[in-house]
Design a protein around this motif. Structure first.
Motif, PDB file in Angstrom:
ATOM      1  N   MET A 208       0.849  -1.195   0.000  1.00 44.86           N
ATOM      2  CA  MET A 208       0.000   0.000   0.000  1.00 44.86           C
ATOM      3  C   MET A 208       0.886   1.248   0.000  1.00 44.86           C
ATOM      4  N   PRO A 209       0.501   2.273  -0.748  1.00 45.63           N
ATOM      5  CA  PRO A 209       1.297   3.509  -0.765  1.00 45.63           C
ATOM      6  C   PRO A 209       1.421   4.117   0.635  1.00 45.63           C
ATOM      7  N   ARG A 210       2.564   4.715   0.888  1.00 47.14           N
ATOM      8  CA  ARG A 210       2.850   5.304   2.208  1.00 47.14           C
ATOM      9  C   ARG A 210       1.774   6.287   2.665  1.00 47.14           C
ATOM     10  N   GLU A 211       1.256   7.093   1.731  1.00 53.21           N
ATOM     11  CA  GLU A 211       0.278   8.116   2.121  1.00 53.21           C
ATOM     12  C   GLU A 211      -1.030   7.515   2.632  1.00 53.21           C
ATOM     13  N   LEU A 212      -1.226   6.220   2.394  1.00 53.03           N
ATOM     14  CA  LEU A 212      -2.439   5.565   2.883  1.00 53.03           C
ATOM     15  C   LEU A 212      -2.211   4.790   4.183  1.00 53.03           C
ATOM     16  N   LEU A 213      -1.009   4.864   4.714  1.00 52.00           N
ATOM     17  CA  LEU A 213      -0.717   4.117   5.932  1.00 52.00           C
ATOM     18  C   LEU A 213      -1.116   4.856   7.200  1.00 52.00           C
ATOM     19  N   GLU A 214      -1.101   6.184   7.146  1.00 53.72           N
ATOM     20  CA  GLU A 214      -1.538   6.961   8.313  1.00 53.72           C
ATOM     21  C   GLU A 214      -1.951   8.361   7.876  1.00 53.72           C
ATOM     22  N   HIS A 215      -2.781   8.971   8.693  1.00 56.79           N
ATOM     23  CA  HIS A 215      -3.195  10.347   8.401  1.00 56.79           C
ATOM     24  C   HIS A 215      -2.389  11.296   9.275  1.00 56.79           C
ATOM     25  N   GLY A 216      -2.544  12.587   9.040  1.00 53.74           N
ATOM     26  CA  GLY A 216      -1.781  13.597   9.776  1.00 53.74           C
ATOM     27  C   GLY A 216      -2.099  13.657  11.254  1.00 53.74           C
ATOM     28  N   GLY A 217      -3.298  13.267  11.632  1.00 53.25           N
ATOM     29  CA  GLY A 217      -3.682  13.277  13.040  1.00 53.25           C
ATOM     30  C   GLY A 217      -4.198  14.632  13.498  1.00 53.25           C
ATOM     31  N   SER A 218      -4.846  14.609  14.646  1.00 49.72           N
ATOM     32  CA  SER A 218      -5.396  15.827  15.228  1.00 49.72           C
ATOM     33  C   SER A 218      -5.553  15.616  16.724  1.00 49.72           C
ATOM     34  N   GLU A 219      -5.460  16.688  17.454  1.00 45.76           N
ATOM     35  CA  GLU A 219      -5.678  16.597  18.899  1.00 45.76           C
ATOM     36  C   GLU A 219      -7.158  16.615  19.238  1.00 45.76           C
ATOM     37  N   ASP A 220      -7.975  17.074  18.309  1.00 44.96           N
ATOM     38  CA  ASP A 220      -9.430  17.103  18.506  1.00 44.96           C
ATOM     39  C   ASP A 220      -9.973  15.688  18.247  1.00 44.96           C
ATOM     40  N   PRO A 221     -10.572  15.041  19.251  1.00 48.25           N
ATOM     41  CA  PRO A 221     -11.054  13.667  19.086  1.00 48.25           C
ATOM     42  C   PRO A 221     -12.078  13.505  17.954  1.00 48.25           C
ATOM     43  N   VAL A 222     -12.902  14.500  17.728  1.00 43.64           N
ATOM     44  CA  VAL A 222     -13.907  14.420  16.658  1.00 43.64           C
ATOM     45  C   VAL A 222     -13.215  14.420  15.301  1.00 43.64           C
ATOM     46  N   VAL A 223     -12.250  15.320  15.132  1.00 42.32           N
ATOM     47  CA  VAL A 223     -11.496  15.397  13.870  1.00 42.32           C
ATOM     48  C   VAL A 223     -10.663  14.130  13.692  1.00 42.32           C
ATOM     49  N   GLU A 224     -10.046  13.654  14.757  1.00 45.21           N
ATOM     50  CA  GLU A 224      -9.239  12.423  14.713  1.00 45.21           C
ATOM     51  C   GLU A 224     -10.092  11.243  14.258  1.00 45.21           C
ATOM     52  N   SER A 225     -11.291  11.146  14.806  1.00 49.03           N
ATOM     53  CA  SER A 225     -12.210  10.069  14.426  1.00 49.03           C
ATOM     54  C   SER A 225     -12.582  10.164  12.948  1.00 49.03           C
ATOM     55  N   ARG A 226     -12.870  11.364  12.473  1.00 51.72           N
ATOM     56  CA  ARG A 226     -13.234  11.573  11.072  1.00 51.72           C
ATOM     57  C   ARG A 226     -12.064  11.225  10.150  1.00 51.72           C
ATOM     58  N   LEU A 227     -10.867  11.679  10.525  1.00 47.94           N
ATOM     59  CA  LEU A 227      -9.670  11.383   9.727  1.00 47.94           C
ATOM     60  C   LEU A 227      -9.401   9.874   9.666  1.00 47.94           C
ATOM     61  N   GLY A 228      -9.603   9.198  10.795  1.00 47.44           N
ATOM     62  CA  GLY A 228      -9.425   7.741  10.838  1.00 47.44           C
ATOM     63  C   GLY A 228     -10.405   7.026   9.927  1.00 47.44           C
ATOM     64  N   ALA A 229     -11.651   7.470   9.952  1.00 45.11           N
ATOM     65  CA  ALA A 229     -12.674   6.863   9.084  1.00 45.11           C
ATOM     66  C   ALA A 229     -12.369   7.123   7.613  1.00 45.11           C
TER      67      ALA A 229
END
Length: 178
Positions: free
Chosen positions: A58-79
């Protein structure tokens, strides 16, 4: 009494199906392995074969997202990341499906019945690990691989994959077809 028990045990052994995992790629070496396996086992009614192809990493850019300290944003980014990964696997599986289709046709050409064949993809950066994980999780007794010197384009069994399987596949029979 002992003779009767041995006969019963032998009958049970004969009725237990053999599950064989055949790792395939687009090389001609895979064709030789499929020809060998199909010709040898086409009349063995208790044998089931899974043709297994490992997708490219899998391409590196699909292995993780930038992340966020806001739990709502973190959850959305994870999804969103999970959805992107699922879409990539689906697209890559479709692009590489012809490898499994050709492998199935080669096996059929030997007379091995296609109703006893399963097609499956693996997805792992480490090809040997993907094969071993599938063998362990799927309860396969035998793993079949081809050995060939790989160039950059022929990554599947080059670079020590076969040797690693030999080293790490305890509890499995390994067939290496040259």
């Amino acid at each position: 009494m002992l003779t009767q028990s041995l006969r019963t045990m032998r009958r049970r052994e004969k009725s237990v199906p053999s599950h064989i995992l055949v790792a395939v790629d687009e090389s001609p070496h895979t064709g030789r392995a499929l020809h060998y396996v199909g010709t040898l086992l086409r009349h063995a009614r208790d044998v089931r074969i899974t043709l297994f192809h490992v997708l490219k990493p899998m391409p590196r850019e699909l292995l993780e997202h930038g992340g966020s300290e806001d739990p709502v944003v973190e959850s959305r980014l994870g999804a969103e990341l999970q959805q992107d990964q699922d879409n990539w696997v689906k697209a890559e599986s479709e692009a590489e499906r012809p490898i499994l289709a050709r492998s199935l046709e080669m096996l059929r050409a030997t007379g091995f019945p296609s109703d006893r064949v399963t097609l499956k993809f693996g997805q792992e950066d480490d090809v040997a690990l993907s094969i071993l994980d599938e063998a362990r999780q799927g309860g396969y007794g035998t793993i079949v691989v081809s050995r060939h010197a790989g160039t950059g384009a022929k990554r599947l069994f080059g670079g020590g994959t076969t040797e690693r399987l030999l080293r790490d596949a305890s509890g499995h029979t390994i067939w290496i077809v040259d």
